[in-house]
Scaffold this motif. Sequence first.
Motif, short mmCIF file in Angstrom:
data_model
loop_
_atom_site.label_atom_id
_atom_site.label_comp_id
_atom_site.label_asym_id
_atom_site.label_seq_id
_atom_site.Cartn_x
_atom_site.Cartn_y
_atom_site.Cartn_z
N GLN A 1 0.89 -1.08 -0.15
CA GLN A 1 -0.41 -0.28 0.08
C GLN A 1 0.68 1.03 -0.17
O GLN A 1 0.63 2.33 -0.59
CB GLN A 1 -0.64 -0.15 1.25
N LEU A 2 2.08 1.18 0.57
CA LEU A 2 2.66 2.78 0.45
C LEU A 2 3.96 2.66 -0.75
O LEU A 2 3.56 3.78 -0.73
CB LEU A 2 3.77 2.52 2.22
N LEU A 3 3.56 1.30 -0.80
CA LEU A 3 4.81 1.65 -2.16
C LEU A 3 3.69 2.00 -3.40
O LEU A 3 3.80 2.93 -4.32
CB LEU A 3 5.26 -0.12 -2.63
N GLU A 4 2.57 1.42 -3.62
CA GLU A 4 1.08 2.04 -4.48
C GLU A 4 1.36 3.63 -4.24
O GLU A 4 1.10 3.85 -4.91
CB GLU A 4 0.32 1.32 -4.05
N VAL A 5 1.00 4.50 -3.16
CA VAL A 5 0.96 5.51 -2.79
C VAL A 5 2.35 6.45 -3.15
O VAL A 5 1.88 7.38 -3.82
CB VAL A 5 0.32 5.78 -1.46
N ALA A 6 2.86 5.24 -3.00
CA ALA A 6 4.48 6.14 -3.24
C ALA A 6 4.17 6.24 -5.60
O ALA A 6 5.06 7.45 -5.40
CB ALA A 6 5.99 5.86 -3.07
N ALA B 1 10.87 3.27 -4.55
CA ALA B 1 9.37 2.22 -4.78
C ALA B 1 9.19 1.22 -5.56
O ALA B 1 9.10 0.02 -5.07
CB ALA B 1 8.36 2.93 -4.88
N GLU B 2 9.36 1.39 -6.99
CA GLU B 2 10.12 0.27 -7.70
C GLU B 2 11.26 -0.68 -7.28
O GLU B 2 10.53 -2.11 -7.27
CB GLU B 2 10.45 0.87 -9.31
N GLN B 3 12.01 -0.51 -6.66
CA GLN B 3 12.94 -1.45 -6.56
C GLN B 3 12.65 -2.12 -5.13
O GLN B 3 12.69 -3.50 -5.02
CB GLN B 3 14.38 -0.48 -6.03
N LEU B 4 11.60 -1.24 -3.97
CA LEU B 4 11.82 -1.89 -3.23
C LEU B 4 10.26 -3.50 -3.37
O LEU B 4 10.59 -4.26 -2.64
CB LEU B 4 11.26 -1.01 -1.81
N GLU B 5 9.26 -3.12 -4.17
CA GLU B 5 8.38 -3.75 -4.90
C GLU B 5 8.59 -4.44 -5.57
O GLU B 5 8.49 -5.90 -5.34
CB GLU B 5 7.38 -2.27 -6.08
N GLN B 6 9.97 -4.82 -6.43
CA GLN B 6 10.24 -5.68 -7.43
C GLN B 6 11.41 -6.91 -6.39
O GLN B 6 11.57 -8.24 -6.26
CB GLN B 6 10.99 -5.58 -8.22
N GLN B 7 11.67 -6.77 -4.88
CA GLN B 7 12.95 -7.28 -4.20
C GLN B 7 12.24 -8.46 -3.07
O GLN B 7 13.18 -9.00 -2.70
CB GLN B 7 13.62 -6.57 -3.49
N HIS B 8 10.56 -7.61 -2.19
CA HIS B 8 10.49 -8.80 -1.37
C HIS B 8 9.30 -9.56 -1.47
O HIS B 8 8.79 -10.35 -0.69
CB HIS B 8 9.72 -7.16 -1.05
N GLY B 9 9.38 -9.76 -2.81
CA GLY B 9 8.28 -10.69 -3.04
C GLY B 9 8.22 -12.40 -3.06
O GLY B 9 6.93 -12.90 -2.52
N ASP C 1 -0.53 -2.63 10.94
CA ASP C 1 -1.92 -1.52 9.60
C ASP C 1 -1.28 -0.04 9.38
O ASP C 1 -0.53 0.30 10.66
CB ASP C 1 -2.58 -1.22 11.34
N VAL C 2 -1.35 0.36 8.61
CA VAL C 2 -0.47 1.44 7.95
C VAL C 2 -1.56 2.40 7.08
O VAL C 2 -1.53 3.04 6.27
CB VAL C 2 0.41 1.37 6.80
N SER C 3 -3.11 2.08 7.61
CA SER C 3 -3.75 2.82 6.91
C SER C 3 -3.66 4.67 7.23
O SER C 3 -4.48 5.41 6.30
CB SER C 3 -5.29 2.19 7.87
N GLY C 4 -3.67 4.51 9.13
CA GLY C 4 -3.42 6.31 8.69
C GLY C 4 -2.27 6.96 8.02
O GLY C 4 -2.77 7.75 7.80
N GLU C 5 -1.09 6.39 7.71
CA GLU C 5 -0.25 6.26 7.23
C GLU C 5 -0.18 6.71 5.58
O GLU C 5 -0.43 7.66 4.78
CB GLU C 5 1.05 5.53 6.95
N VAL C 6 -1.28 5.95 5.34
CA VAL C 6 -1.63 5.75 3.55
C VAL C 6 -2.90 6.97 3.52
O VAL C 6 -2.35 8.20 2.51
CB VAL C 6 -2.83 4.57 3.31
N THR C 7 -3.65 7.30 4.71
CA THR C 7 -4.13 8.52 4.14
C THR C 7 -3.41 9.93 4.68
O THR C 7 -3.87 10.93 3.77
CB THR C 7 -5.66 8.36 5.81
N GLU C 8 -2.77 9.74 5.27
CA GLU C 8 -1.71 10.86 5.52
C GLU C 8 -1.29 11.06 4.04
O GLU C 8 -0.78 12.44 4.06
CB GLU C 8 -0.45 10.99 6.50
#
Length: 215
Positions: free
Chosen positions: A82-87, A100-108, A143-150
């Motif tokens: 969610q954090l990567l997508e919002v970035a 953000a793209e780098q982290l998205e590829q590395q963690h799966g 839970d990162v819903s608060g961070e995503v909203t911010e």
Amino acid sequence: MSGGEATVRKSTIIGILGAAAVLALSGCSPNYEQDSEQKPAAGTPPPASAIAPAEAPAETANGNTDLEFAQQMVAHHRAEQQLLEVALNNASRQNVTDLAEQLEQQHGENVEQLESWLSEHGEGEVTAEDLEAGQNSQMPSADVSGEVTELEEAQRGQFPGLWVKAMIEHHESVVEMTETELDQGSDEQVKSIAQRILDSRQEELDELKQLREQL
């Protein structure tokens, strides 16, 4: 029989009767000075003081640590997505979107291995209840819903700093989780995955902190 002889005989009889009474009483009275180490008669239950209390089963340090780590790591991966997508959707700085793209590829890969481990142990897909379990567990909440909203409501110039801050906090939570698993877990496969995640997250933390200095 003279009077003197009668008196002597009467005294002797009284003495014999008295001695017999003492012996009788001695045989019937409890012996309070009896050796405490004397074995009780067969069938006599031991005194309460001699019965050792039942030893409670030792609480294992690992408990469900492996299961909890696997579930919460999957949950944290989803939160990170969610954090990567919002970035990727909102960041205006190229260095932020690149990271953000780098982290998205590395963690799966590591998360896929944990999902396979969960499936092999009959746990199946991580549910919404598992996502909420971190609130009452030794693992940090995912839970990162608060961070995503911010982040979604942030001004354009504020976004990079807020995003990097959220990612650093998230990575620190993952580091804490992996250290808990390595310290308290028992499954060698899960601990091996935890070690790889720890190594990668620490490197990424350094990158995030360097990026924070550039903003």
